[in-house]
Design a protein around this motif. Structure first.
Motif, mmCIF file in Angstrom:
data_model
loop_
_atom_site.group_PDB
_atom_site.id
_atom_site.type_symbol
_atom_site.label_atom_id
_atom_site.label_comp_id
_atom_site.label_asym_id
_atom_site.label_seq_id
_atom_site.Cartn_x
_atom_site.Cartn_y
_atom_site.Cartn_z
ATOM 1 N N GLN A 13 0.606 -1.540 0.608
ATOM 2 C CA GLN A 13 0.468 -0.148 -0.253
ATOM 3 C C GLN A 13 0.660 1.107 0.032
ATOM 4 O O GLN A 13 1.753 1.306 0.084
ATOM 5 N N ALA A 14 0.217 2.480 -0.647
ATOM 6 C CA ALA A 14 1.111 3.988 -0.676
ATOM 7 C C ALA A 14 1.710 4.240 0.981
ATOM 8 O O ALA A 14 0.664 3.318 1.863
ATOM 9 N N GLY A 15 2.815 4.094 1.035
ATOM 10 C CA GLY A 15 3.583 4.898 2.569
ATOM 11 C C GLY A 15 4.313 3.319 3.716
ATOM 12 O O GLY A 15 4.749 3.565 3.660
ATOM 13 N N ASP A 16 3.882 2.557 2.176
ATOM 14 C CA ASP A 16 5.062 1.339 2.462
ATOM 15 C C ASP A 16 5.681 0.624 2.344
ATOM 16 O O ASP A 16 6.383 2.082 1.456
ATOM 17 N N SER A 17 6.706 0.272 3.157
ATOM 18 C CA SER A 17 8.181 -0.233 2.905
ATOM 19 C C SER A 17 8.536 -2.014 2.467
ATOM 20 O O SER A 17 7.744 -1.916 2.512
ATOM 21 N N LEU A 18 9.022 -1.657 1.645
ATOM 22 C CA LEU A 18 9.902 -3.238 0.542
ATOM 23 C C LEU A 18 11.345 -2.935 0.342
ATOM 24 O O LEU A 18 11.964 -1.834 0.426
ATOM 25 N N ARG A 19 12.008 -4.540 0.515
ATOM 26 C CA ARG A 19 13.074 -4.488 0.568
ATOM 27 C C ARG A 19 13.505 -5.315 -0.861
ATOM 28 O O ARG A 19 13.146 -6.411 -0.916
ATOM 29 N N LEU A 20 14.112 -4.605 -2.330
ATOM 30 C CA LEU A 20 14.627 -5.558 -3.208
ATOM 31 C C LEU A 20 15.958 -6.303 -3.021
ATOM 32 O O LEU A 20 16.622 -5.961 -2.680
ATOM 33 N N SER A 21 16.216 -7.125 -3.758
ATOM 34 C CA SER A 21 16.865 -7.875 -3.479
ATOM 35 C C SER A 21 17.646 -8.146 -5.070
ATOM 36 O O SER A 21 16.838 -8.959 -5.654
ATOM 37 N N CYS A 22 18.985 -8.395 -5.064
ATOM 38 C CA CYS A 22 19.228 -8.734 -6.379
ATOM 39 C C CYS A 22 20.912 -10.004 -6.027
ATOM 40 O O CYS A 22 22.258 -8.732 -5.618
ATOM 41 N N ALA A 23 20.881 -10.962 -6.742
ATOM 42 C CA ALA A 23 21.591 -11.785 -6.597
ATOM 43 C C ALA A 23 22.355 -11.906 -7.704
ATOM 44 O O ALA A 23 22.259 -12.228 -8.930
ATOM 45 N N ALA A 24 23.660 -11.497 -7.629
ATOM 46 C CA ALA A 24 25.159 -11.781 -8.845
ATOM 47 C C ALA A 24 26.118 -12.299 -8.665
ATOM 48 O O ALA A 24 26.176 -12.449 -7.860
ATOM 49 N N SER A 25 26.020 -12.726 -9.978
ATOM 50 C CA SER A 25 27.058 -14.264 -10.004
ATOM 51 C C SER A 25 27.704 -13.835 -11.340
ATOM 52 O O SER A 25 27.459 -13.363 -12.353
ATOM 53 N N GLY A 26 29.376 -14.500 -11.937
ATOM 54 C CA GLY A 26 29.723 -14.847 -13.095
ATOM 55 C C GLY A 26 31.293 -14.175 -12.334
ATOM 56 O O GLY A 26 31.943 -13.762 -11.500
ATOM 57 N N ARG A 27 32.092 -13.703 -13.406
ATOM 58 C CA ARG A 27 33.142 -13.716 -13.592
ATOM 59 C C ARG A 27 33.404 -12.207 -13.010
ATOM 60 O O ARG A 27 32.808 -11.207 -13.688
ATOM 61 N N ASP A 28 34.800 -11.720 -12.393
ATOM 62 C CA ASP A 28 35.079 -10.750 -11.698
ATOM 63 C C ASP A 28 33.789 -9.811 -11.310
ATOM 64 O O ASP A 28 33.848 -8.290 -11.943
ATOM 65 N N ILE A 29 32.587 -10.069 -10.672
ATOM 66 C CA ILE A 29 31.378 -8.738 -10.865
ATOM 67 C C ILE A 29 32.020 -8.085 -9.092
ATOM 68 O O ILE A 29 31.329 -7.162 -9.805
ATOM 69 N N SER A 30 33.312 -8.424 -9.211
ATOM 70 C CA SER A 30 33.282 -7.539 -7.926
ATOM 71 C C SER A 30 34.207 -5.854 -8.401
ATOM 72 O O SER A 30 34.193 -5.013 -8.108
ATOM 73 N N ASN A 31 34.372 -6.025 -10.041
ATOM 74 C CA ASN A 31 34.638 -5.003 -10.909
ATOM 75 C C ASN A 31 33.341 -4.339 -12.133
ATOM 76 O O ASN A 31 33.444 -3.497 -12.478
ATOM 77 N N TYR A 32 32.167 -4.392 -11.353
ATOM 78 C CA TYR A 32 31.470 -3.934 -12.303
ATOM 79 C C TYR A 32 30.270 -3.149 -10.608
ATOM 80 O O TYR A 32 30.261 -3.105 -9.873
ATOM 81 N N VAL A 33 30.137 -1.862 -11.532
ATOM 82 C CA VAL A 33 29.113 -1.252 -10.417
ATOM 83 C C VAL A 33 27.321 -1.422 -10.934
ATOM 84 O O VAL A 33 27.186 -2.709 -11.560
#
Length: 124
Positions: A13-33
């Motif tokens: 509902q309007a005014g509520d909160s929500l948290r999205l997650s993104c699981a990342a995988s792959g080569r050299d992921i630390s090099n990405y923004v």
């Protein structure tokens, strides 16, 4: 190659909160923004927030500043988007993205990898 998988969307509902997650995988992921974008029906995909894996210097679209927080858990290769005070007009598919440029711009077409998206619906 980078793989991104979003989760956490839903109906709130309007005014509520929500948290999205993104699981990342792959080569050299630390090099990405990492970033979050959103796209409402009939509209262009728009920038929401971006961050490096160090967690320093996050940046936000003006429309979400003070309400949304992007963060990372490097140990779990996961990026989060904490959203609060949600508005009905923010109903969109939210996408996680990765860009190899150390200074990515806010144009969706310049980002390199995308997740499949997660639907966020905010009712009034």
């Amino acid at each position: 190659q980078v793989q991104l998988v979003e989760s956490g969307g839903g109906l709130v509902q309007a005014g509520d909160s929500l948290r999205l997650s993104c699981a990342a995988s792959g080569r050299d992921i630390s090099n990405y923004v990492m970033g979050w974008f959103r796209q409402a029906p009939g509209k262009e995909r728009e920038f929401v927030a971006a961050i490096g894996w160090s967690g320093r210097n996050p940046n936000y679209a003006d429309s979400v500043k003070g309400r949304f927080t992007i963060s990372t858990d490097y140990a779990k290769s996961t990026v989060f988007l904490q959203m609060s005070s949600l508005k009905p007009e923010e109903t969109s598919v939210y996408y996680c993205a990765a860009d190899a440029s150390p200074y990515p711009n806010r144009q969706a077409r310049s980002w390199d990898y995308w997740g499949q998206g997660t639907q966020v619906t905010v009712s009034s």
